[in-house]
Scaffold this motif. Structure first.
Motif, PDB file in Angstrom:
ATOM      1  N   SER A  10       0.822  -1.219   0.000  1.00 18.05           N
ATOM      2  CA  SER A  10       0.000   0.000   0.000  1.00 18.05           C
ATOM      3  C   SER A  10       0.856   1.268   0.000  1.00 18.05           C
ATOM      4  CB  SER A  10      -0.976  -0.004   1.173  1.00 18.05           C
ATOM      5  OG  SER A  10      -0.281  -0.072   2.392  1.00 18.05           O
ATOM      6  N   PHE A  13       2.103   1.568  -3.537  1.00 20.68           N
ATOM      7  CA  PHE A  13       0.999   2.017  -4.379  1.00 20.68           C
ATOM      8  C   PHE A  13       0.769   3.515  -4.184  1.00 20.68           C
ATOM      9  CE2 PHE A  13      -3.484   2.980  -5.015  1.00 20.68           C
ATOM     10  CZ  PHE A  13      -3.659   2.544  -6.325  1.00 20.68           C
ATOM     11  N   SER A 102       3.718  -4.891  -9.450  1.00 21.33           N
ATOM     12  CA  SER A 102       2.257  -4.860  -9.380  1.00 21.33           C
ATOM     13  C   SER A 102       1.741  -3.552  -8.789  1.00 21.33           C
ATOM     14  CB  SER A 102       1.737  -6.050  -8.570  1.00 21.33           C
ATOM     15  OG  SER A 102       2.318  -6.058  -7.285  1.00 21.33           O
ATOM     16  N   SER A 103       2.454  -2.978  -7.827  1.00 18.02           N
ATOM     17  CA  SER A 103       2.009  -1.704  -7.255  1.00 18.02           C
ATOM     18  C   SER A 103       2.147  -0.581  -8.289  1.00 18.02           C
ATOM     19  CB  SER A 103       2.783  -1.369  -5.986  1.00 18.02           C
ATOM     20  OG  SER A 103       4.155  -1.226  -6.245  1.00 18.02           O
ATOM     21  N   PHE A 105       2.074  -1.025 -11.619  1.00 19.73           N
ATOM     22  CA  PHE A 105       1.085  -1.275 -12.663  1.00 19.73           C
ATOM     23  C   PHE A 105      -0.307  -0.849 -12.205  1.00 19.73           C
ATOM     24  CE2 PHE A 105      -2.076  -4.097 -14.576  1.00 19.73           C
ATOM     25  CZ  PHE A 105      -1.895  -3.792 -15.912  1.00 19.73           C
ATOM     26  N   LEU A 106      -0.705  -1.234 -10.993  1.00 20.06           N
ATOM     27  CA  LEU A 106      -2.032  -0.860 -10.503  1.00 20.06           C
ATOM     28  C   LEU A 106      -2.188   0.647 -10.339  1.00 20.06           C
ATOM     29  CD1 LEU A 106      -2.959  -3.640  -7.933  1.00 20.06           C
ATOM     30  CD2 LEU A 106      -4.098  -3.090 -10.072  1.00 20.06           C
ATOM     31  N   LEU A 109      -2.638   2.060 -13.764  1.00 18.26           N
ATOM     32  CA  LEU A 109      -3.923   1.657 -14.308  1.00 18.26           C
ATOM     33  C   LEU A 109      -5.078   2.397 -13.644  1.00 18.26           C
ATOM     34  CD1 LEU A 109      -4.734  -0.473 -16.429  1.00 18.26           C
ATOM     35  CD2 LEU A 109      -5.271  -1.975 -14.537  1.00 18.26           C
ATOM     36  N   LEU A 110      -5.087   2.444 -12.306  1.00 12.81           N
ATOM     37  CA  LEU A 110      -6.215   3.033 -11.584  1.00 12.81           C
ATOM     38  C   LEU A 110      -6.196   4.553 -11.537  1.00 12.81           C
ATOM     39  CD1 LEU A 110      -6.496   0.525  -8.607  1.00 12.81           C
ATOM     40  CD2 LEU A 110      -7.880   0.617 -10.683  1.00 12.81           C
TER      41      LEU A 110
END
Length: 168
Positions: A10, A13, A102-103, A105-106, A109-110
């Motif tokens: 988190s 992210f 992944s953090s 990429f997300l 993306l978001l």
């Protein structure tokens, strides 16, 4: 033994999401340009089939998705293409911050892609829907078109990541 991560998902992210917000804020003209291009594409697609009837539905859907899909794919190619080498350097284990891909990429993306696709689909339909006058509701048309736009965006990301960094 590999390097151990000291930051949780988190926090990573949040870091990347903040960077994405700054990235979008630094280039407001890019989004305005994309909206204008998509509006023109929507108006041109609608001009081909004004108030179309049921027998033209397949052709209309093809032209609509082709024009909208290409413009969204071109716009989405910048999502991961800009600054790609810098981000990959940051994500690597040796010398980077060793963040989870992944953090990153997300966050991209978001924070960047989903709102941009939602806005571009809305801009496309704002130009296309009144002239084409389809029989289904605007909400249904938006949902289907958003799904197609998001798919086109995803294909653009895959193609972009498969290219050499200099050509992306």
């Amino acid at each position: 033994a590999g390097i151990q991560r000291t930051v949780n998902f988190s926090s990573e992210f949040g870091l990347f999401a903040g960077r994405c917000v700054l990235e979008v804020a630094r280039h407001p003209g890019a989004l305005s340009y994309d909206v204008a291009v998509v509006c023109v594409a929507g108006a041109l697609a609608a001009a081909l089939y004004p108030k179309f009837n049921f027998r033209d539905t397949q052709e209309v859907a093809f032209v609509m998705m082709l024009s909208m899909g290409f413009t969204i794919a071109l716009s989405s190619s910048r999502t991961f293409g800009d600054g790609r080498e810098t981000r990959f350097r940051e994500l690597c284990e040796k010398g980077g911050i060793h963040a989870r891909p992944s953090s990153y990429f997300l966050a991209k993306l978001l924070v960047v892609d989903v709102p941009k696709v939602a806005l571009l689909v809305l801009a496309f339909l704002a130009a296309w829907y009144p002239t084409a006058a389809p029989t289904r509701s605007f909400a249904t048309t938006y949902a289907v078109t958003f799904a197609a736009g998001f798919a086109a965006s995803g294909v653009s990301h895959v193609v972009n990541l498969a290219q050499a960094p200099k050509t992306a």
